[in-house]
Design a protein around this motif. Structure first.
Motif, short mmCIF file in Angstrom:
data_model
loop_
_atom_site.label_atom_id
_atom_site.label_comp_id
_atom_site.label_asym_id
_atom_site.label_seq_id
_atom_site.Cartn_x
_atom_site.Cartn_y
_atom_site.Cartn_z
N THR A 8 0.83 -1.19 0.00
CA THR A 8 0.00 0.00 0.00
C THR A 8 0.87 1.25 0.00
O THR A 8 1.95 1.28 0.58
N ASP A 9 0.37 2.27 -0.65
CA ASP A 9 1.04 3.56 -0.67
C ASP A 9 0.34 4.44 0.35
O ASP A 9 -0.79 4.88 0.13
N VAL A 10 0.98 4.68 1.49
CA VAL A 10 0.37 5.42 2.58
C VAL A 10 0.09 6.86 2.17
O VAL A 10 -0.92 7.44 2.57
N ALA A 11 0.94 7.44 1.34
CA ALA A 11 0.77 8.84 0.95
C ALA A 11 -0.39 9.03 -0.04
O ALA A 11 -1.01 10.08 -0.06
N ASP A 12 -0.67 8.03 -0.85
CA ASP A 12 -1.71 8.15 -1.86
C ASP A 12 -2.47 6.83 -1.98
O ASP A 12 -2.42 6.16 -3.01
N PRO A 13 -3.23 6.47 -0.92
CA PRO A 13 -3.92 5.17 -0.96
C PRO A 13 -5.11 5.19 -1.91
O PRO A 13 -5.78 6.21 -2.08
N SER A 14 -5.35 4.05 -2.51
CA SER A 14 -6.54 3.91 -3.35
C SER A 14 -7.75 3.66 -2.43
O SER A 14 -7.60 3.40 -1.24
N LEU A 15 -8.94 3.76 -3.02
CA LEU A 15 -10.14 3.44 -2.25
C LEU A 15 -10.08 2.00 -1.73
O LEU A 15 -10.48 1.72 -0.60
N GLN A 16 -9.53 1.10 -2.54
CA GLN A 16 -9.41 -0.29 -2.11
C GLN A 16 -8.43 -0.42 -0.94
O GLN A 16 -8.67 -1.21 -0.02
N ASP A 17 -7.34 0.34 -0.98
CA ASP A 17 -6.37 0.31 0.13
C ASP A 17 -7.03 0.75 1.44
O ASP A 17 -6.85 0.12 2.48
N VAL A 18 -7.82 1.81 1.36
CA VAL A 18 -8.50 2.32 2.56
C VAL A 18 -9.53 1.30 3.05
O VAL A 18 -9.59 0.97 4.24
N GLY A 19 -10.32 0.77 2.12
CA GLY A 19 -11.32 -0.23 2.49
C GLY A 19 -10.70 -1.46 3.12
O GLY A 19 -11.19 -2.00 4.12
N LEU A 20 -9.58 -1.90 2.56
CA LEU A 20 -8.89 -3.08 3.10
C LEU A 20 -8.29 -2.78 4.47
O LEU A 20 -8.32 -3.63 5.37
N ALA A 21 -7.78 -1.58 4.68
CA ALA A 21 -7.23 -1.21 5.99
C ALA A 21 -8.33 -1.22 7.05
O ALA A 21 -8.13 -1.70 8.18
N VAL A 22 -9.51 -0.70 6.70
CA VAL A 22 -10.65 -0.72 7.63
C VAL A 22 -11.00 -2.17 7.96
O VAL A 22 -11.20 -2.53 9.13
#
Length: 145
Positions: A8-22
């Motif tokens: 994951t790119d913490v500086a520019d996360p995709s919507l999927q990255d954010v959803g997966l982190a949640v």
């Protein structure tokens, strides 16, 4: 706290990255809470029912199903098991309605479980400052709106 996965790119996360982190955070909370609540003889799903009955005494089976993200049928089976274990009781409501309440044993499990669950949450969310926690809460509520 652990660092984010390398993909994951913490500086520019995709919507999927954010959803997966949640989802990962939720999974960690659920897994850890289930392990620790087992010491009380309840699962996270059972404790969630106790928690909601503490906030909504005399809730119907349907209301409990909605509050705990279950179907009416699965909530009915769960409630029956919890009645058998002496955690909740069924009481008559208006008309043919059946309501549910915590028993003394259920209230004890609810209180002890709340302490356990707060401990689980503090291991992750407790690392946030009060301002960060307020921001996260506001952002999550905004996303839900």
């Amino acid at each position: 706290m652990t660092s984010p996965p390398e993909d994951t790119d913490v500086a520019d996360p995709s919507l999927q990255d954010v959803g997966l982190a949640v989802k990962r955070l939720q999974w960690r909370h659920h897994r850890t809470a289930n392990e620790r609540l087992a010491e009380l003889g309840v699962s996270l799903v059972q404790w969630d029912v106790l928690r909601h009955l503490g906030r909504h005494p005399d809730a119907s089976l349907h209301a409990l199903a909605e509050l705990t993200f279950q179907t009416d049928q699965s909530m009915g089976s769960l409630a029956a098991r919890m009645v058998e274990r002496g955690l909740i009781e069924r009481v008559p409501g208006p008309g043919r309605a059946i309501r549910h309440r915590l028993t003394g044993r259920g209230e004890e499990a609810r209180r002890a479980g709340a302490e356990i669950f707060d401990g689980v949450l503090s291991e992750t969310l407790g690392g946030l400052s009060p301002a960060e926690l307020a921001d996260l809460h506001r952002l999550l509520l905004h996303a839900l709106a």
